[in-house]
Design a protein around this motif. Structure first.
Motif, short mmCIF file in Angstrom:
data_model
loop_
_atom_site.label_atom_id
_atom_site.label_comp_id
_atom_site.label_asym_id
_atom_site.label_seq_id
_atom_site.Cartn_x
_atom_site.Cartn_y
_atom_site.Cartn_z
N THR A 128 7.56 1.27 6.71
CA THR A 128 8.14 2.46 6.09
C THR A 128 8.15 2.32 4.57
N VAL A 129 8.43 1.13 4.08
CA VAL A 129 8.42 0.89 2.63
C VAL A 129 7.01 1.14 2.09
N TYR A 130 6.00 0.59 2.73
CA TYR A 130 4.62 0.80 2.28
C TYR A 130 4.25 2.28 2.29
N ARG A 131 4.58 2.99 3.37
CA ARG A 131 4.28 4.43 3.45
C ARG A 131 5.00 5.20 2.36
N THR A 132 6.25 4.85 2.13
CA THR A 132 7.05 5.56 1.13
C THR A 132 6.53 5.28 -0.28
N LEU A 133 6.12 4.06 -0.55
CA LEU A 133 5.55 3.74 -1.86
C LEU A 133 4.26 4.53 -2.10
N LYS A 134 3.45 4.66 -1.07
CA LYS A 134 2.22 5.45 -1.18
C LYS A 134 2.56 6.91 -1.46
N LEU A 135 3.54 7.45 -0.76
CA LEU A 135 3.96 8.84 -0.95
C LEU A 135 4.52 9.06 -2.36
N LEU A 136 5.44 8.18 -2.80
CA LEU A 136 6.06 8.33 -4.11
C LEU A 136 5.03 8.16 -5.23
N THR A 137 4.04 7.29 -5.02
CA THR A 137 2.96 7.13 -6.00
C THR A 137 2.14 8.41 -6.08
N GLY A 138 1.81 8.97 -4.93
CA GLY A 138 1.05 10.23 -4.88
C GLY A 138 1.78 11.39 -5.53
N GLN A 139 3.10 11.37 -5.46
CA GLN A 139 3.92 12.42 -6.08
C GLN A 139 4.16 12.16 -7.57
N GLY A 140 3.75 11.00 -8.06
CA GLY A 140 3.93 10.68 -9.47
C GLY A 140 5.33 10.19 -9.83
N GLN A 141 6.17 9.92 -8.83
CA GLN A 141 7.53 9.45 -9.10
C GLN A 141 7.56 7.98 -9.49
N ILE A 142 6.59 7.22 -8.97
CA ILE A 142 6.47 5.81 -9.28
C ILE A 142 5.00 5.52 -9.58
N HIS A 143 4.73 4.35 -10.15
CA HIS A 143 3.33 3.96 -10.34
C HIS A 143 3.19 2.45 -10.18
N PRO A 144 1.99 2.03 -9.74
CA PRO A 144 1.75 0.61 -9.55
C PRO A 144 1.47 -0.09 -10.88
N VAL A 145 1.86 -1.35 -10.94
CA VAL A 145 1.58 -2.22 -12.08
C VAL A 145 0.94 -3.47 -11.49
N THR A 146 -0.24 -3.82 -11.95
CA THR A 146 -0.90 -5.03 -11.46
C THR A 146 -0.61 -6.16 -12.44
N LEU A 147 -0.01 -7.22 -11.93
CA LEU A 147 0.38 -8.35 -12.75
C LEU A 147 -0.05 -9.63 -12.03
N GLU A 149 -1.11 -9.24 -8.42
CA GLU A 149 -0.14 -8.68 -7.47
C GLU A 149 0.22 -7.26 -7.90
N THR A 150 0.33 -6.37 -6.93
CA THR A 150 0.74 -5.00 -7.22
C THR A 150 2.25 -4.89 -7.13
N LEU A 151 2.84 -4.47 -8.23
CA LEU A 151 4.27 -4.21 -8.30
C LEU A 151 4.45 -2.72 -8.52
N TYR A 152 5.65 -2.21 -8.35
CA TYR A 152 5.91 -0.78 -8.51
C TYR A 152 7.10 -0.58 -9.43
N GLU A 153 7.03 0.50 -10.23
CA GLU A 153 8.15 0.88 -11.09
C GLU A 153 8.24 2.39 -11.16
N ALA A 154 9.42 2.86 -11.55
CA ALA A 154 9.64 4.30 -11.69
C ALA A 154 8.78 4.83 -12.83
N SER A 155 8.28 6.04 -12.68
CA SER A 155 7.50 6.68 -13.74
C SER A 155 8.43 7.24 -14.81
N GLY A 156 7.85 7.64 -15.93
CA GLY A 156 8.61 8.30 -16.97
C GLY A 156 9.28 7.38 -17.96
N LYS A 157 8.88 6.11 -18.00
CA LYS A 157 9.50 5.17 -18.93
C LYS A 157 8.78 5.14 -20.27
#
Length: 130
Positions: A44-63, A66-74
């Motif tokens: 569910t976490v993976y599905r939700t991260l994909k959905l929130l990324t698609g909606q632009g609410q969060i975005h992936p950061v590759t470090l 490894e793929t990490l996630y953070e809220a958009s708009g920063k």
């Protein structure tokens, strides 16, 4: 009932990322979200991260691969990775003065940049014997 549950899951995961001091790994998101939703599954976490990324609410950061996630708009920001505890923090200042459109030696035209600094976070640096 399913729609309400999905909305609750999305809300909790978005809140976890909104409160985080920097981008988080999927396992960190999963563990933190389970505090509010004990029955939450990793799929569910993976599905939700994909959905929130698609909606632009969060975005992936590759470090470091490894793929990490953070809220958009920063806005424009960079990251600090602690070599001791492994946490990643958002830095709100830019250590590089290299605006978009700069022509770098060799003819490279800069469009954007990402910087990750490595060292010890304040907690780890403070715990070192003096």
């Amino acid at each position: 009932m399913t729609a309400t549950r999905s909305t609750r899951q999305r809300d909790v995961i978005a809140q976890v990322l909104g409160r985080a001091p920097g981008p988080l790994a999927v396992t960190e998101i999963f563990e933190l979200a389970q505090g509010d939703l004990p029955g939450l599954g990793i799929a569910t976490v993976y599905r939700t991260l994909k959905l929130l990324t698609g909606q632009g609410q969060i975005h992936p950061v590759t470090l470091d691969g490894e793929t990490l996630y953070e809220a958009s708009g920063k806005g424009h920001h960079h990251h600090f990775s602690c070599n001791h505890c492994g946490r990643v923090f958002t830095l709100h200042t830019c250590p590089v003065t290299l605006p978009s459109g700069t022509v770098y030696p060799g003819g490279f035209v800069v469009e954007a940049h990402e910087v990750t600094l490595y060292g010890q976070c304040p907690d780890c640096a403070g715990s070192q014997p003096g």
